[in-house]
Design a protein around this motif. Structure first.
Motif, PDB file in Angstrom:
ATOM      1  N   HIS A 111      48.513  31.148  40.629  1.00 20.33           N
ATOM      2  CA  HIS A 111      47.127  31.073  40.175  1.00 20.33           C
ATOM      3  C   HIS A 111      46.335  32.320  40.574  1.00 20.33           C
ATOM      4  O   HIS A 111      45.553  32.842  39.768  1.00 20.33           O
ATOM      5  N   VAL A 112      46.527  32.800  41.782  1.00 23.61           N
ATOM      6  CA  VAL A 112      45.826  34.006  42.207  1.00 23.61           C
ATOM      7  C   VAL A 112      46.188  35.170  41.286  1.00 23.61           C
ATOM      8  O   VAL A 112      45.356  36.013  40.967  1.00 23.61           O
ATOM      9  N   ARG A 113      47.401  35.176  40.815  1.00 26.98           N
ATOM     10  CA  ARG A 113      47.864  36.254  39.957  1.00 26.98           C
ATOM     11  C   ARG A 113      47.080  36.350  38.657  1.00 26.98           C
ATOM     12  O   ARG A 113      46.862  37.439  38.140  1.00 26.98           O
ATOM     13  N   PHE A 114      46.632  35.215  38.125  1.00 26.80           N
ATOM     14  CA  PHE A 114      46.025  35.224  36.800  1.00 26.80           C
ATOM     15  C   PHE A 114      44.571  34.747  36.735  1.00 26.80           C
ATOM     16  O   PHE A 114      43.954  34.818  35.685  1.00 26.80           O
ATOM     17  N   CYS A 115      44.026  34.274  37.818  1.00 27.10           N
ATOM     18  CA  CYS A 115      42.669  33.727  37.756  1.00 27.10           C
ATOM     19  C   CYS A 115      41.622  34.844  37.630  1.00 27.10           C
ATOM     20  O   CYS A 115      41.909  36.020  37.840  1.00 27.10           O
ATOM     21  N   ASP A 123      35.698  43.369  44.960  1.00 29.77           N
ATOM     22  CA  ASP A 123      36.471  43.508  43.735  1.00 29.77           C
ATOM     23  C   ASP A 123      37.672  42.570  43.800  1.00 29.77           C
ATOM     24  O   ASP A 123      38.640  42.840  44.485  1.00 29.77           O
ATOM     25  N   GLY A 124      37.579  41.461  43.060  1.00 32.47           N
ATOM     26  CA  GLY A 124      38.654  40.476  43.063  1.00 32.47           C
ATOM     27  C   GLY A 124      39.980  41.040  42.620  1.00 32.47           C
ATOM     28  O   GLY A 124      41.034  40.652  43.114  1.00 32.47           O
ATOM     29  N   ASP A 125      39.972  41.987  41.668  1.00 39.48           N
ATOM     30  CA  ASP A 125      41.232  42.587  41.222  1.00 39.48           C
ATOM     31  C   ASP A 125      41.878  43.411  42.324  1.00 39.48           C
ATOM     32  O   ASP A 125      43.095  43.396  42.480  1.00 39.48           O
ATOM     33  N   ALA A 126      41.076  44.114  43.111  1.00 39.96           N
ATOM     34  CA  ALA A 126      41.626  44.898  44.226  1.00 39.96           C
ATOM     35  C   ALA A 126      42.217  43.965  45.281  1.00 39.96           C
ATOM     36  O   ALA A 126      43.299  44.222  45.811  1.00 39.96           O
ATOM     37  N   ILE A 127      41.505  42.891  45.568  1.00 44.47           N
ATOM     38  CA  ILE A 127      42.021  41.921  46.538  1.00 44.47           C
ATOM     39  C   ILE A 127      43.280  41.262  45.993  1.00 44.47           C
ATOM     40  O   ILE A 127      44.260  41.075  46.702  1.00 44.47           O
ATOM     41  N   ARG A 128      43.270  40.916  44.700  1.00 44.54           N
ATOM     42  CA  ARG A 128      44.464  40.334  44.068  1.00 44.54           C
ATOM     43  C   ARG A 128      45.661  41.261  44.249  1.00 44.54           C
ATOM     44  O   ARG A 128      46.761  40.826  44.565  1.00 44.54           O
ATOM     45  N   ALA A 165      49.383  42.960  38.885  1.00 43.03           N
ATOM     46  CA  ALA A 165      49.739  41.543  38.820  1.00 43.03           C
ATOM     47  C   ALA A 165      49.150  40.864  37.601  1.00 43.03           C
ATOM     48  O   ALA A 165      49.770  39.982  37.024  1.00 43.03           O
ATOM     49  N   ARG A 166      47.961  41.260  37.202  1.00 48.75           N
ATOM     50  CA  ARG A 166      47.303  40.587  36.097  1.00 48.75           C
ATOM     51  C   ARG A 166      47.739  41.133  34.750  1.00 48.75           C
ATOM     52  O   ARG A 166      47.436  40.561  33.712  1.00 48.75           O
TER      53      ARG A 166
END
Length: 85
Positions: free
Chosen positions: A22-26, A69-74, A82-83
């Motif tokens: 889920h973290v990968r795509f949320c 930045d959620g994408d950086a944390i992801r 990942a996304r």
């Protein structure tokens, strides 16, 4: 019975595989929300009892102080690009 992780967007993870998926795509806002509250670190530590992983996650979550930045944390949690899948 294991306690699940309830994401802000309604998704539920029962284990680390589901959490990772889920973290990968949320949406990045979901990551920002939970990382800002150190929810990931607490769940991994308290529920999964993986204290090494929890310590690494805590460092990542603390980066939110400087990186909103959620994408950086992801990328730190599940790896770069990942996304893009």
């Amino acid at each position: 019975m294991p306690r699940r992780f309830y994401f802000r967007d309604g998704a539920v993870a029962a284990n680390i595989t589901e959490f990772h998926r889920h973290v990968r795509f949320c949406d990045p806002s979901v990551i920002n929300y939970h990382a800002g509250r150190t929810d990931f670190w607490r769940w991994i530590s308290d529920v999964l009892q993986d204290h090494d992983l929890a310590a690494r996650m805590h460092v990542i979550e603390r980066q939110l102080d400087t990186v909103d930045d959620g994408d950086a944390i992801r990328g730190e949690v599940v790896g770069p690009s990942a996304r893009a899948t």
